[in-house]
Design an enzyme around this catalytic site. Structure first.
Site, PDB file in Angstrom:
ATOM      1  N   LYS A  49      48.991  -2.173  -8.852  1.00 34.67           N
ATOM      2  CA  LYS A  49      48.389  -0.920  -9.332  1.00 34.67           C
ATOM      3  C   LYS A  49      48.966  -0.541 -10.691  1.00 34.67           C
ATOM      4  CE  LYS A  49      47.534   0.894  -4.793  1.00 34.67           C
ATOM      5  NZ  LYS A  49      48.262   1.416  -3.653  1.00 34.67           N
ATOM      6  N   GLN A  93      51.214   5.461  -0.618  1.00 31.20           N
ATOM      7  CA  GLN A  93      50.934   4.148  -0.049  1.00 31.20           C
ATOM      8  C   GLN A  93      51.094   4.166   1.469  1.00 31.20           C
ATOM      9  OE1 GLN A  93      49.825   1.517  -1.827  1.00 31.20           O
ATOM     10  NE2 GLN A  93      49.707   0.272   0.008  1.00 31.20           N
ATOM     11  N   ASP A 116      42.408   8.524  -3.151  1.00 31.77           N
ATOM     12  CA  ASP A 116      42.171   7.599  -2.036  1.00 31.77           C
ATOM     13  C   ASP A 116      40.996   8.061  -1.165  1.00 31.77           C
ATOM     14  OD1 ASP A 116      43.776   5.265  -1.725  1.00 31.77           O
ATOM     15  OD2 ASP A 116      45.542   6.508  -1.322  1.00 31.77           O
TER      16      ASP A 116
HETATM   17  N1  GUN Z   1      47.470   0.685   2.122  1.00 37.82           N
HETATM   18  C1  GUN Z   1      46.574  -0.332   2.139  1.00 37.82           C
HETATM   19  N2  GUN Z   1      45.504  -0.026   1.370  1.00 37.82           N
HETATM   20  C2  GUN Z   1      45.730   1.205   0.872  1.00 37.82           C
HETATM   21  C3  GUN Z   1      44.985   2.071   0.010  1.00 37.82           C
HETATM   22  O1  GUN Z   1      43.874   1.764  -0.450  1.00 37.82           O
HETATM   23  N3  GUN Z   1      45.574   3.275  -0.267  1.00 37.82           N
HETATM   24  C4  GUN Z   1      46.774   3.645   0.249  1.00 37.82           C
HETATM   25  N4  GUN Z   1      47.257   4.848  -0.065  1.00 37.82           N
HETATM   26  N5  GUN Z   1      47.487   2.868   1.050  1.00 37.82           N
HETATM   27  C5  GUN Z   1      46.959   1.661   1.357  1.00 37.82           C
END
Ligand code: GUN
Length: 278
Positions: A49, A93, A116
């Site tokens: 990211k 996350q 998200d």
């Molecule tokens: N864990 C796995 N995929 C994601 C996601 O798209 N967002 C977040 N916050 N955690 C994740």
């Protein structure tokens, strides 16, 4: 032999559009990413990211917190970031340690910074197909199919996995796009009987080698959402790629399939957040 869908190339197109818009409008856009504990997969996502932020011209604010941090401390940080004008999007996350309530965390993130789309109000709007923030992985998949020219309308779509962040919203988005949907999970009886009906098969299970060729119809489109390690420690999806690729018409690779698309949509949502806040 299946055509391999190049999610990385499609994601690069999306990121370039975002970069160009940020540059053209001279925007200052920021994304805060919080990771709690040291889940290895989570660390990989967060590193990727950060690279996407650099490519798009988005400022990245990173918070790596120890696994023993209290829920109160985490909520305090989120509340600070809600007030921080440099931060347009906040991502916590997942998975989180067990002592932290994921719903409380999601609901503490400001609705204007919920990149998200994990808050209940954002998830609810997915049902109506009317939303500002798109759930990143499901929208990444839908965008990948659109870019590849694959229509889901009227097709039999089978989603394996019913998580709140992938399986459920993906099923809803496929339905909004006029697919006929079935959602399978760990209690589904005769799983391979169901998956063999799929014109499009989506696997979001999180188990290496889970989808084998005998579970796939000839000519199906197979989308692999899993991110796992095989017994040699190599990154792999849920699908036994070699044998399934022989049978499918299209297949997504891991790495280089859904993952880059998820992160490209996150960048898009972060730019949307900036615009909503301006
Ligand atoms: N864990 C796995 N995929 C994601 C996601 O798209 N967002 C977040 N916050 N955690 C994740």
């Amino acid at each position: 032999m299946a055509k391999i869908i190049d999610g990385k190339a499609f994601a690069a197109e999306i990121k370039e559009e975002i970069r160009a818009e940020i540059e053209r409008d001279n925007l200052s856009v920021g994304l805060a990413v919080i990771i709690v504990g040291d889940d290895p997969a989570g660390k990989i996502y967060v590193k990727n990211k950060k690279n996407d932020c650099v490519e798009c011209g988005v400022q990245s604010f990173e918070y790596a917190l120890p696994g023993y941090i209290s829920q109160e401390e985490l909520l305090e940080l989120i509340e600070e970031l809600n007030e921080d004008a440099r931060v347009n999007g906040i991502l916590v996350q997942q998975p989180l340690p067990e002592h932290i309530n994921v719903t409380t965390v999601n609901e503490t993130i400001s609705a204007f910074k919920d990149v998200d789309a994990f808050r209940a109000d954002a998830a609810g709007r997915v049902m109506f197909g009317d939303y500002d923030f798109m759930p990143c992985t499901p929208e990444g998949i839908m965008e990948m199919l659109r870019k590849e020219g694959i229509s889901v309308e009227g097709k039999e779509c089978v989603v394996v996995g019913r998580s709140d962040i992938v399986g459920k919203p993906l099923a809803m988005m496929l339905l909004n796009a006029n697919a006929t949907i079935t959602v399978c999970h760990s209690k589904t009886l005769n799983l391979s009987g169901v998956t063999r009906r799929a014109d499009l098969l989506f696997s979001a299970v999180g188990k290496a080698g889970f989808i084998t060729a005998d579970m796939v119809k000839d000519g199906a489109v197979v989308v692999d959402v899993g991110i796992n390690r095989d017994c040699e420690g190599k990154l792999c999806g849920d699908v036994k790629f070699g044998e399934v690729a022989e049978k499918a018409s299209y297949i997504t690779p891991v790495p280089g399939g859904v993952g880059p698309m998820t992160r490209a949509i996150l960048m898009k949502n972060t730019l949307t957040a900036k615009k909503l806040q301006s």
